[in-house]
Enzyme design. Sequence first.
Site, PDB file in Angstrom:
ATOM      1  N   HIS A 194      61.791  72.250 -15.874  1.00  0.00           N
ATOM      2  CA  HIS A 194      60.430  72.812 -15.782  1.00  0.00           C
ATOM      3  C   HIS A 194      60.423  74.314 -16.067  1.00  0.00           C
ATOM      4  O   HIS A 194      59.499  75.021 -15.667  1.00  0.00           O
ATOM      5  CB  HIS A 194      59.823  72.632 -14.369  1.00  0.00           C
ATOM      6  CG  HIS A 194      59.416  71.243 -14.037  1.00  0.00           C
ATOM      7  ND1 HIS A 194      59.491  70.747 -12.749  1.00  0.00           N
ATOM      8  CD2 HIS A 194      58.905  70.246 -14.786  1.00  0.00           C
ATOM      9  CE1 HIS A 194      59.072  69.500 -12.726  1.00  0.00           C
ATOM     10  NE2 HIS A 194      58.699  69.171 -13.957  1.00  0.00           N
TER      11      HIS A 194
ATOM     12  N   ASN B 255      55.896  67.443 -28.196  1.00  0.00           N
ATOM     13  CA  ASN B 255      56.599  67.100 -26.960  1.00  0.00           C
ATOM     14  C   ASN B 255      56.883  65.601 -27.030  1.00  0.00           C
ATOM     15  O   ASN B 255      56.017  64.772 -26.770  1.00  0.00           O
ATOM     16  CB  ASN B 255      55.691  67.444 -25.776  1.00  0.00           C
ATOM     17  CG  ASN B 255      56.355  67.184 -24.443  1.00  0.00           C
ATOM     18  OD1 ASN B 255      57.432  66.570 -24.390  1.00  0.00           O
ATOM     19  ND2 ASN B 255      55.718  67.636 -23.379  1.00  0.00           N
TER      20      ASN B 255
ATOM     21  N   ARG C 230      60.497  59.890  -7.634  1.00  0.00           N
ATOM     22  CA  ARG C 230      61.899  60.297  -7.434  1.00  0.00           C
ATOM     23  C   ARG C 230      62.128  60.756  -6.006  1.00  0.00           C
ATOM     24  O   ARG C 230      61.268  61.411  -5.415  1.00  0.00           O
ATOM     25  CB  ARG C 230      62.264  61.448  -8.375  1.00  0.00           C
ATOM     26  CG  ARG C 230      62.327  61.034  -9.812  1.00  0.00           C
ATOM     27  CD  ARG C 230      62.749  62.216 -10.682  1.00  0.00           C
ATOM     28  NE  ARG C 230      62.043  62.153 -11.945  1.00  0.00           N
ATOM     29  CZ  ARG C 230      61.681  63.210 -12.642  1.00  0.00           C
ATOM     30  NH1 ARG C 230      61.951  64.427 -12.228  1.00  0.00           N
ATOM     31  NH2 ARG C 230      61.032  63.050 -13.779  1.00  0.00           N
TER      32      ARG C 230
ATOM     33  N   ARG D 269      59.485  70.894 -27.607  1.00  0.00           N
ATOM     34  CA  ARG D 269      59.994  70.937 -26.250  1.00  0.00           C
ATOM     35  C   ARG D 269      61.293  70.126 -26.222  1.00  0.00           C
ATOM     36  O   ARG D 269      61.314  68.967 -26.638  1.00  0.00           O
ATOM     37  CB  ARG D 269      58.988  70.290 -25.295  1.00  0.00           C
ATOM     38  CG  ARG D 269      59.533  70.247 -23.908  1.00  0.00           C
ATOM     39  CD  ARG D 269      58.634  69.505 -22.975  1.00  0.00           C
ATOM     40  NE  ARG D 269      59.254  69.471 -21.672  1.00  0.00           N
ATOM     41  CZ  ARG D 269      59.143  68.458 -20.831  1.00  0.00           C
ATOM     42  NH1 ARG D 269      58.427  67.410 -21.149  1.00  0.00           N
ATOM     43  NH2 ARG D 269      59.734  68.519 -19.671  1.00  0.00           N
TER      44      ARG D 269
ATOM     45  N   GLU E 216      52.211  74.764 -20.517  1.00  0.00           N
ATOM     46  CA  GLU E 216      53.519  74.760 -21.170  1.00  0.00           C
ATOM     47  C   GLU E 216      53.387  74.919 -22.683  1.00  0.00           C
ATOM     48  O   GLU E 216      54.220  75.551 -23.324  1.00  0.00           O
ATOM     49  CB  GLU E 216      54.288  73.488 -20.797  1.00  0.00           C
ATOM     50  CG  GLU E 216      54.753  73.546 -19.352  1.00  0.00           C
ATOM     51  CD  GLU E 216      55.176  72.211 -18.781  1.00  0.00           C
ATOM     52  OE1 GLU E 216      56.375  71.954 -18.777  1.00  0.00           O
ATOM     53  OE2 GLU E 216      54.305  71.443 -18.337  1.00  0.00           O
TER      54      GLU E 216
END
Length: 397
Positions: free
Chosen positions: A177, A10, A238, A88, A382
Amino acid sequence: MDTQTILVLNTGSSSLKFSLITTDDQKVVFSGLADKLGLPDATITFRHNGKKNETPLSPGNHKQAVSEIFSYIHAQGLTGSIAGVGHRVVHGGEQFKTSTVIDKAVLAAIEACVPFAPLHNPANLVGIRGAMEVAPHLPQVAVFDTAFHQTIPEHAYLYAVPMQWYRQYGVRRYGFHGTSHQYVVQRAANELGIPLNDSAFISAHLGNGASATAVLNGKSVDTTMGFTPLEGLVMGTRSGDIDPGLPPYIAQSLGITPDEVVNLLNKKSGLLGLSELSNDMRELTEAAAKGHKGASVAIEVFVFRLAKAIGALAVSLPRIDALIFTGGIGENSVLVREKVLKRLKVFGFIADAGANAKAVGGTGGVITILDSPVAMVVNTNEEAMIVKQTIEVLKNK
Ligand code: ADP
């Protein structure tokens, strides 16, 4: 080692997370992080058999980090176990609806998605190219954050803007996601004994980034993130949804450029902007308990906006078999879960205070009383999903 493994990479702009995972039972053989890549104090850390080993990395670029990982694999006698590398990749545009073996054409297509994810895709490509160079004999598989959301219907992915923007520039909602939402929904169906192909879930992935998704019969049908991961829920730094009339107004008021406004919306907003204290939910929870007004306000806005989004996602489902909480906040914040369920009274959710308090630090489980619709905590993984998909792709190769 007899069992086969997959190396999961990743790659971020300055870091690379890695883990070697067994294919049969998804056990982590070792994992680690190469950090501060590109800086003089870059390091690489391996976690193996309960031990942590951190060493400096010089010159400390991505390719060297990948090289170090393969040297380590060799030194541990694990080279023969690796069946492939699972990467990923953040953005696969409309082209990638599933994970795929990486060849020249796929590399070019990931490159073509760079304008959609200018921070993430270039870093992902560096990781892929590094691994292809260091281990050319191994198949490399791309697992996209966006792929799971490619089943979202047109009425949910289109913005009400001139259609030419979509046709010519790919302006639409993509969602992110995906790997996490897909993983927790499969786990939830399993744990509840519901067949995935006849199920209706809403999953809320609440980490530093946050998004919620409506999943019908195992397929994503709507999600809160959009063209970029900035849309939707309130996140650590965010803003999530704002009025599009705001950026030009604030650019003019502060005398800054549109890019600088977007940067502030990405890095100085959300929980951090509201609380003027921190982007970290644990810290905010502690501060709010001690009377910090900004922390309380930030938590309330976060919770309200999440509950509102869950209400909106419900429109895409015939019923809700379970509301799933995951990610660092979803898996650990008793307070956020309790507040969200209270805000969702219209659906009849009633929290089980004891079960909610117990579902922390990786325990998971159902957190509502028997008479209530189900809300539950599922710990996301994940990496396990990337391994699963890498194996599937390699099987069909
Ligand atoms: P990332 O998106 O970076 O992977 P995580 O999924 O690890 O992030 O989530 C990080 C968030 O989870 C932080 O806001 C952190 O404060 C929050 N978190 C972790 N543990 C707790 C806890 N016990 N209570 C409240 N929030 C928590």
